[in-house]
Design a protein around this motif. Structure first.
Motif, PDB file in Angstrom:
ATOM      1  N   CYS A  72      -3.132  -3.043   8.205  1.00 34.30           N
ATOM      2  CA  CYS A  72      -4.339  -3.827   7.920  1.00 34.30           C
ATOM      3  C   CYS A  72      -4.403  -4.218   6.449  1.00 34.30           C
ATOM      4  O   CYS A  72      -4.717  -5.378   6.122  1.00 34.30           O
ATOM      5  CB  CYS A  72      -5.585  -3.047   8.333  1.00 34.30           C
ATOM      6  N   SER A  73      -4.088  -3.286   5.545  1.00 31.95           N
ATOM      7  CA  SER A  73      -4.154  -3.596   4.111  1.00 31.95           C
ATOM      8  C   SER A  73      -2.973  -4.471   3.684  1.00 31.95           C
ATOM      9  O   SER A  73      -3.129  -5.356   2.833  1.00 31.95           O
ATOM     10  CB  SER A  73      -4.204  -2.306   3.289  1.00 31.95           C
ATOM     11  N   ARG A  74      -1.809  -4.232   4.265  1.00 31.06           N
ATOM     12  CA  ARG A  74      -0.636  -5.060   3.940  1.00 31.06           C
ATOM     13  C   ARG A  74      -0.883  -6.526   4.307  1.00 31.06           C
ATOM     14  O   ARG A  74      -0.618  -7.436   3.503  1.00 31.06           O
ATOM     15  CB  ARG A  74       0.590  -4.534   4.692  1.00 31.06           C
ATOM     16  N   ILE A  75      -1.410  -6.767   5.505  1.00 29.91           N
ATOM     17  CA  ILE A  75      -1.678  -8.140   5.941  1.00 29.91           C
ATOM     18  C   ILE A  75      -2.742  -8.785   5.052  1.00 29.91           C
ATOM     19  O   ILE A  75      -2.642  -9.968   4.694  1.00 29.91           O
ATOM     20  CB  ILE A  75      -2.098  -8.151   7.424  1.00 29.91           C
ATOM     21  N   ALA A  76      -3.757  -8.013   4.678  1.00 28.10           N
ATOM     22  CA  ALA A  76      -4.800  -8.547   3.799  1.00 28.10           C
ATOM     23  C   ALA A  76      -4.237  -8.899   2.425  1.00 28.10           C
ATOM     24  O   ALA A  76      -4.602  -9.923   1.837  1.00 28.10           O
ATOM     25  CB  ALA A  76      -5.935  -7.534   3.666  1.00 28.10           C
ATOM     26  N   LEU A  77      -3.346  -8.050   1.905  1.00 28.07           N
ATOM     27  CA  LEU A  77      -2.740  -8.337   0.598  1.00 28.07           C
ATOM     28  C   LEU A  77      -1.844  -9.568   0.692  1.00 28.07           C
ATOM     29  O   LEU A  77      -1.850 -10.416  -0.211  1.00 28.07           O
ATOM     30  CB  LEU A  77      -1.944  -7.118   0.118  1.00 28.07           C
ATOM     31  N   GLN A  78      -1.072  -9.691   1.766  1.00 26.86           N
ATOM     32  CA  GLN A  78      -0.247 -10.879   1.965  1.00 26.86           C
ATOM     33  C   GLN A  78      -1.127 -12.131   1.984  1.00 26.86           C
ATOM     34  O   GLN A  78      -0.788 -13.159   1.379  1.00 26.86           O
ATOM     35  CB  GLN A  78       0.521 -10.773   3.295  1.00 26.86           C
ATOM     36  N   ASP A  79      -2.248 -12.051   2.693  1.00 32.31           N
ATOM     37  CA  ASP A  79      -3.170 -13.183   2.783  1.00 32.31           C
ATOM     38  C   ASP A  79      -3.727 -13.531   1.399  1.00 32.31           C
ATOM     39  O   ASP A  79      -3.815 -14.713   1.028  1.00 32.31           O
ATOM     40  CB  ASP A  79      -4.299 -12.835   3.749  1.00 32.31           C
ATOM     41  N   PHE A  80      -4.102 -12.517   0.632  1.00 28.75           N
ATOM     42  CA  PHE A  80      -4.627 -12.733  -0.729  1.00 28.75           C
ATOM     43  C   PHE A  80      -3.602 -13.451  -1.600  1.00 28.75           C
ATOM     44  O   PHE A  80      -3.930 -14.412  -2.309  1.00 28.75           O
ATOM     45  CB  PHE A  80      -4.999 -11.385  -1.350  1.00 28.75           C
ATOM     46  N   LEU A  81      -2.351 -13.004  -1.528  1.00 27.56           N
ATOM     47  CA  LEU A  81      -1.308 -13.601  -2.365  1.00 27.56           C
ATOM     48  C   LEU A  81      -0.996 -15.037  -1.926  1.00 27.56           C
ATOM     49  O   LEU A  81      -0.725 -15.903  -2.772  1.00 27.56           O
ATOM     50  CB  LEU A  81      -0.047 -12.739  -2.303  1.00 27.56           C
ATOM     51  N   ASN A 175     -10.840  -5.086  -3.734  1.00 29.29           N
ATOM     52  CA  ASN A 175     -11.884  -5.447  -2.768  1.00 29.29           C
ATOM     53  C   ASN A 175     -11.294  -6.036  -1.493  1.00 29.29           C
ATOM     54  O   ASN A 175     -11.793  -5.791  -0.390  1.00 29.29           O
ATOM     55  CB  ASN A 175     -12.856  -6.444  -3.396  1.00 29.29           C
ATOM     56  N   THR A 176     -10.214  -6.808  -1.640  1.00 26.33           N
ATOM     57  CA  THR A 176      -9.546  -7.390  -0.475  1.00 26.33           C
ATOM     58  C   THR A 176      -8.984  -6.300   0.426  1.00 26.33           C
ATOM     59  O   THR A 176      -9.158  -6.326   1.654  1.00 26.33           O
ATOM     60  CB  THR A 176      -8.413  -8.333  -0.926  1.00 26.33           C
ATOM     61  N   VAL A 177      -8.320  -5.330  -0.176  1.00 27.53           N
ATOM     62  CA  VAL A 177      -7.726  -4.237   0.590  1.00 27.53           C
ATOM     63  C   VAL A 177      -8.810  -3.357   1.201  1.00 27.53           C
ATOM     64  O   VAL A 177      -8.733  -2.968   2.379  1.00 27.53           O
ATOM     65  CB  VAL A 177      -6.787  -3.409  -0.310  1.00 27.53           C
ATOM     66  N   PHE A 178      -9.837  -3.065   0.424  1.00 29.66           N
ATOM     67  CA  PHE A 178     -10.916  -2.198   0.920  1.00 29.66           C
ATOM     68  C   PHE A 178     -11.663  -2.848   2.082  1.00 29.66           C
ATOM     69  O   PHE A 178     -12.043  -2.163   3.043  1.00 29.66           O
ATOM     70  CB  PHE A 178     -11.888  -1.867  -0.208  1.00 29.66           C
ATOM     71  N   LEU A 179     -11.883  -4.162   2.016  1.00 29.51           N
ATOM     72  CA  LEU A 179     -12.543  -4.855   3.132  1.00 29.51           C
ATOM     73  C   LEU A 179     -11.708  -4.729   4.403  1.00 29.51           C
ATOM     74  O   LEU A 179     -12.242  -4.439   5.479  1.00 29.51           O
ATOM     75  CB  LEU A 179     -12.753  -6.333   2.786  1.00 29.51           C
ATOM     76  N   ALA A 180     -10.407  -4.913   4.293  1.00 28.50           N
ATOM     77  CA  ALA A 180      -9.528  -4.802   5.466  1.00 28.50           C
ATOM     78  C   ALA A 180      -9.566  -3.395   6.048  1.00 28.50           C
ATOM     79  O   ALA A 180      -9.562  -3.217   7.280  1.00 28.50           O
ATOM     80  CB  ALA A 180      -8.104  -5.177   5.088  1.00 28.50           C
ATOM     81  N   GLU A 181      -9.614  -2.397   5.196  1.00 33.75           N
ATOM     82  CA  GLU A 181      -9.653  -1.014   5.681  1.00 33.75           C
ATOM     83  C   GLU A 181     -10.998  -0.701   6.336  1.00 33.75           C
ATOM     84  O   GLU A 181     -11.054   0.056   7.321  1.00 33.75           O
ATOM     85  CB  GLU A 181      -9.357  -0.060   4.532  1.00 33.75           C
ATOM     86  N   ASP A 182     -12.081  -1.287   5.828  1.00 32.18           N
ATOM     87  CA  ASP A 182     -13.380  -1.115   6.475  1.00 32.18           C
ATOM     88  C   ASP A 182     -13.405  -1.805   7.837  1.00 32.18           C
ATOM     89  O   ASP A 182     -13.951  -1.275   8.815  1.00 32.18           O
ATOM     90  CB  ASP A 182     -14.493  -1.680   5.588  1.00 32.18           C
ATOM     91  N   GLN A 183     -12.823  -3.000   7.919  1.00 26.20           N
ATOM     92  CA  GLN A 183     -12.757  -3.709   9.200  1.00 26.20           C
ATOM     93  C   GLN A 183     -11.930  -2.924  10.218  1.00 26.20           C
ATOM     94  O   GLN A 183     -12.301  -2.831  11.397  1.00 26.20           O
ATOM     95  CB  GLN A 183     -12.176  -5.105   8.983  1.00 26.20           C
ATOM     96  N   ALA A 184     -10.830  -2.338   9.762  1.00 24.21           N
ATOM     97  CA  ALA A 184     -10.002  -1.518  10.652  1.00 24.21           C
ATOM     98  C   ALA A 184     -10.772  -0.287  11.119  1.00 24.21           C
ATOM     99  O   ALA A 184     -10.626   0.147  12.276  1.00 24.21           O
ATOM    100  CB  ALA A 184      -8.717  -1.105   9.937  1.00 24.21           C
ATOM    101  N   ALA A 185     -11.607   0.259  10.233  1.00 21.76           N
ATOM    102  CA  ALA A 185     -12.405   1.439  10.607  1.00 21.76           C
ATOM    103  C   ALA A 185     -13.386   1.097  11.723  1.00 21.76           C
ATOM    104  O   ALA A 185     -13.580   1.892  12.657  1.00 21.76           O
ATOM    105  CB  ALA A 185     -13.156   1.967   9.384  1.00 21.76           C
ATOM    106  N   ILE A 186     -13.989  -0.091  11.665  1.00 24.19           N
ATOM    107  CA  ILE A 186     -14.910  -0.498  12.739  1.00 24.19           C
ATOM    108  C   ILE A 186     -14.156  -0.648  14.051  1.00 24.19           C
ATOM    109  O   ILE A 186     -14.658  -0.256  15.116  1.00 24.19           O
ATOM    110  CB  ILE A 186     -15.639  -1.799  12.366  1.00 24.19           C
ATOM    111  N   ARG A 187     -12.954  -1.207  13.996  1.00 23.66           N
ATOM    112  CA  ARG A 187     -12.171  -1.348  15.235  1.00 23.66           C
ATOM    113  C   ARG A 187     -11.884   0.018  15.850  1.00 23.66           C
ATOM    114  O   ARG A 187     -11.898   0.180  17.077  1.00 23.66           O
ATOM    115  CB  ARG A 187     -10.880  -2.105  14.954  1.00 23.66           C
ATOM    116  N   GLU A 188     -11.614   1.005  15.032  1.00 22.31           N
ATOM    117  CA  GLU A 188     -11.392   2.357  15.539  1.00 22.31           C
ATOM    118  C   GLU A 188     -12.671   2.932  16.139  1.00 22.31           C
ATOM    119  O   GLU A 188     -12.647   3.606  17.175  1.00 22.31           O
ATOM    120  CB  GLU A 188     -10.873   3.247  14.412  1.00 22.31           C
ATOM    121  N   ILE A 189     -13.804   2.641  15.497  1.00 23.87           N
ATOM    122  CA  ILE A 189     -15.091   3.139  16.002  1.00 23.87           C
ATOM    123  C   ILE A 189     -15.409   2.522  17.362  1.00 23.87           C
ATOM    124  O   ILE A 189     -15.960   3.195  18.246  1.00 23.87           O
ATOM    125  CB  ILE A 189     -16.210   2.842  14.981  1.00 23.87           C
TER     126      ILE A 189
END
Length: 580
Positions: A72-81, A175-189
């Protein structure tokens, strides 16, 4: 690998020569802290621009390893770049002069969704950025000086400002990475709490227009009805509250223009993460969800639709049904079964885009046309069993029939873009009315052992096999390794002379996903679909290759910029729409 000085010398040696001399530049060159590869050189200045990529080692790039440790964070970082490089290129685009596409510098233009793209790829050892450059010319004569300006001035400045952590705003990256990790956390929930979707309070659901996916200014923020509100604690944002939609059947009703379809559209795109500022950052839907609709005229091949359609007047077998021109009801029946085959856990349906006779038949109609004379079993009579026996939930927007109230677990009324839970009120009203038939007998999910025959080009494009050529498969037989791919935006693509219509696969977010599907289907026809493997097996093989080996197996001599990873459900949809 050659040095950048060798590239400069070679470039100057071909100045003012005919344009095809540019092809001698193909290869890899070391530019200090990054490597530049010229993968494909355009044939002339008016053709599609040349394809290049850069590689930067993690040691030189300097990004914290935790930023790309999880998908999730890798894809978000790729998107940011990717977005960053696109922004930097805008300052230099067409600054080098010439004819045609001379001086063009371009990379993927990302939308609101965060997708895994070929434009930027983070591996275990390096970062890869792929892009296009229009090699400059006057007419069709090489202008080496202008290309030297691009490769030795403009491009290094962009690469240094994009792919090196020390040059970026560290807080924005974090912030980009943290947002992706929060979104992944909701998917797990969602999985942990038996939910299918979550819409955060304060979310902005309406879009700017039918042609813009940007948030609508001054729109009403989403507020959860109290009965469905839940609070979650996320790893970075902390506590977040919003509407949690449980598994089961949820009905969305309300007057016209009150936001029913707007909510459903937000949910259907909630299978993807969204960028900060989109308004739907925390609209999260089960990532297997499938939007269903009627699709008149689509092709259906070997699909068991007997759960919904039986006893046709022409006695045609519906346990392995095929047609090149399906009706609305037949196409939607096939869509349900194909969705279950694709392992969806949630159907999203809008009554406005559904076949009415597939969704419901009222009592009066059943009195006029007896059940024995009607081959269609409506969705109304299968929805409960789909959930209780097959584990597939439904979120349905309805406005014309009250019959759906009798099968719903939750009923939401959209009132001026605000949802109101009216479940208890409606259930009490149901007691005063005669209940319609809501369950049909003989519910059974098929084994999904259908396969598709290997495609054959003979008689379809006027050529015999492959004219002796052999592709990456090396066989030279009558399969599709040399099919020509052409993409027409998000809505369709062609393989040779056949067009695959993806207009009504509404969860495709980007034309680059359509382009990727074209490459996946071509590879599938070439290497995987053999008439023996089931469709499920074929899709799983394709998805596993993409997941483990990346884009390389699906491309020819190089991986281009311009591909975005589709979901497994869209790969099924693509194969199901190929007429063969």
């Amino acid at each position: 690998m050659k040095s950048s000085n060798e590239l400069r010398t070679l470039l100057r040696s071909i100045d003012h020569k005919s344009y095809p001399a540019y092809k001698s530049l193909a290869g890899a060159y070391q530019f200090g802290s990054f490597m530049l590869s010229i993968d494909h050189v355009q044939g002339d200045p008016f053709a599609s621009p040349s394809s290049l990529h850069v590689e930067i080692s993690h040691k030189d790039a300097g990004f914290p390893a935790s930023y790309y440790a999880r998908d999730c964070s890798r894809i978000a970082l790729q998107d940011f770049l990717t977005r960053k490089l696109s922004s930097l290129f805008e300052d230099f685009n067409f600054k080098a002069k010439g004819s045609g596409k001379s001086g063009l510098m371009s990379i993927t233009r990302c939308g609101q969704e965060v997708l895994e793209r070929s434009a930027c790829q983070i591996t275990n050892t390096k970062i890869i950025g792929r892009f296009h450059i229009g090699f400059p010319a006057f007419g069709r004569t090489i202008n080496a000086g202008e290309l030297e300006k691009i490769l030795f001035d403009f491009l290094p400045r962009c690469v240094e400002s994009c792919f090196f952590f020390r040059r970026l705003d560290a807080k924005k990256v974090e912030n980009t990475v943290f947002l992706a990790e929060d979104q992944a956390a909701i998917r797990e929930i969602l999985h942990q709490k038996d939910l299918v979707a979550f819409v955060a309070n304060g979310a902005i659901l309406p879009r700017k227009s039918g042609v813009s996916d940007l948030p609508l200014k001054d729109s009403i923020p989403f507020t959860s009805p109290a009965a469905m509100e839940q609070a979650f604690t996320l790893p970075h944002k902390g506590e977040i509250t919003g509407m949690a939609i449980p598994k089961g059947i949820t009905l969305i009703v309300g007057g016209g223009y009150h936001g029913k379809s707007t909510l459903l559209e937000a949910l259907q795109m909630g299978v993807y993460n969204h960028i900060a500022g989109d308004g739907r950052e925390f609209v999260i839907t089960d990532d297997t969800a499938v939007k269903l609709r009627a699709e008149d005229g689509r092709s259906i091949r070997n699909v068991n639709i007997s759960l919904f359609i039986n006893d046709l007047p022409n006695k045609k077998d519906t346990t392995s049904f095929s047609t090149p021109d399906a009706s609305g009801s037949t196409s939607q029946a096939a869509g349900v079964m194909e969705g279950v085959e694709a392992n969806t856990r949630l159907f999203l349906i809008d009554e406005d885009t559904s076949a009415t006779n597939f969704m419901v038949r009222d009592d009066f109609m059943q009195q006029v046309i007896s059940r024995k004379k009607e081959p269609i079993t409506p969705f109304l009579e299968r929805a409960r069993d789909l959930y209780e026996k097959a584990g597939v939930s439904t979120i349905l927007v309805a406005g014309s029939s009250g019959a759906f109230f009798y099968i719903a677990d939750k009923i939401l009324q959209m009132d001026c873009y605000r949802p109101v839970d009216i479940t208890d009120h409606v259930k009490s009203l149901c007691k005063d009315h005669t209940a319609p038939r809501i369950q049909a007998p003989d519910f059974m999910i098929p084994d999904f052992i259908r396969s598709l025959p290997p495609a054959n080009r003979n008689g379809r494009d006027g050529r015999r096999g492959y004219g002796g050529r052999t592709g990456r498969g090396g066989s030279g037989d009558n399969r599709h390794e040399h099919m020509k791919v052409k993409t027409f935006g998000r809505d369709s693509f062609s393989l040779d002379k056949e067009t695959i219509d993806m207009r009504y696969v509404e969860q495709l977010a980007d034309s680059e996903q359509t382009n990727a599907l074209a490459h996946l289907l071509r590879y599938g026809l070439e290497q995987v679909i053999d008439g023996k493997r089931t469709v499920r097996q074929a899709v799983q093989i394709l998805y596993d290759i993409l997941d483990k080996q990346g884009w390389e197996p699906f491309c020819s001599s190089y991986v281009p910029c311009g591909l975005a990873k589709p979901r497994k459900q869209e790969i099924f949809s693509c194969i199901n729409r190929f007429r063969g």
